[in-house]
Design an enzyme around this catalytic site. Structure first.
Site, PDB file in Angstrom:
ATOM      1  CB  ALA A 146      -2.086  18.937  38.882  1.00  0.00           C
ATOM      2  CG  ASP A 147      -5.734  23.935  36.083  1.00  0.00           C
ATOM      3  OD1 ASP A 147      -4.791  24.504  35.510  1.00  0.00           O
ATOM      4  OD2 ASP A 147      -6.740  24.521  36.508  1.00  0.00           O
ATOM      5  CB  THR A 148      -4.798  24.451  41.691  1.00  0.00           C
ATOM      6  OG1 THR A 148      -3.993  23.287  41.915  1.00  0.00           O
ATOM      7  CG2 THR A 148      -5.433  24.883  42.998  1.00  0.00           C
TER       8      THR A 148
END
EC number: 3.6.1.9
Length: 186
Positions: free
Chosen positions: A66-68
């Site tokens: 994941a990347d935010t």
């Protein structure tokens, strides 16, 4: 099948425990640079790069990466490099609405099955005084977080309201992730 989290983030590790009690952490080696992509494409691209990096290290299992990304009017705010940048980001967010995008990539090996999605949450900040911003920066909390704040920490004091998944703002949209993994039989 073994579950792997492609992340160094202690927040993502804690959130994944809501779904799985046992998983292995393999930190990906990816440069999280702010490319000239829109926020949604950037979050997806970085999550895919993280999944692919970890996929090269294992033979079998399910990878969760994941990347935010935080964005104001389409402009991406990454992780601040110094106090000046943290101040600028928090001043930019002050009294305004912004979006938090988390790109998630699931990869199953050896089948090479892959799925990616983006969860978006809108966040509104109260107007912040210079004193509040400087005090928050002095806490050192802003420095490993996109947009220079952590909603799960002292940054919660700045949030007037949110629309969407709270856990997405923390770094992993657990309800959506749970449903996507359930579709795969996990």
């Amino acid at each position: 099948m073994k579950i792997y989290l492609a992340s160094k983030s202690p927040r993502r590790q804690e959130l994944l425990k809501k779904i799985y009690s046992r998983f292995e952490i393999i930190p990906p080696e990816v440069k999280e640079e702010v490319y000239s992509l829109n926020p949604m494409e950037l979050a997806l691209t970085l999550s895919r790069q993280k999944a692919e990096n970890v996929a090269a290290k294992i033979k079998e299992g399910v990878i969760i990466a994941a990347d935010t990304v935080v964005a104001v009017e389409g402009k991406v705010l990454g992780k601040p490099r110094d106090e000046e940048e943290a101040y600028f980001m928090l001043k930019t967010l002050s009294g305004r609405e912004h979006e938090v995008y988390t790109g998630v990539t699931l990869m199953e090996l050896p089948q090479k099955r892959e799925k990616s999605f983006v969860e978006v949450t809108k966040v509104w900040f109260y107007p912040l005084t210079d004193e509040e911003i400087k005090s928050y920066i002095d806490s050192r909390e802003p420095f490993d977080k996109a947009g220079a704040y952590g909603i799960q920490g002292k940054g919660a004091l700045f949030v007037a309201k949110i629309e969407g998944c709270y856990f997405n703002v923390v770094g992993l949209p657990v309800a959506r992730l749970y449903r996507e993994l359930r579709e795969w039989g996990y």
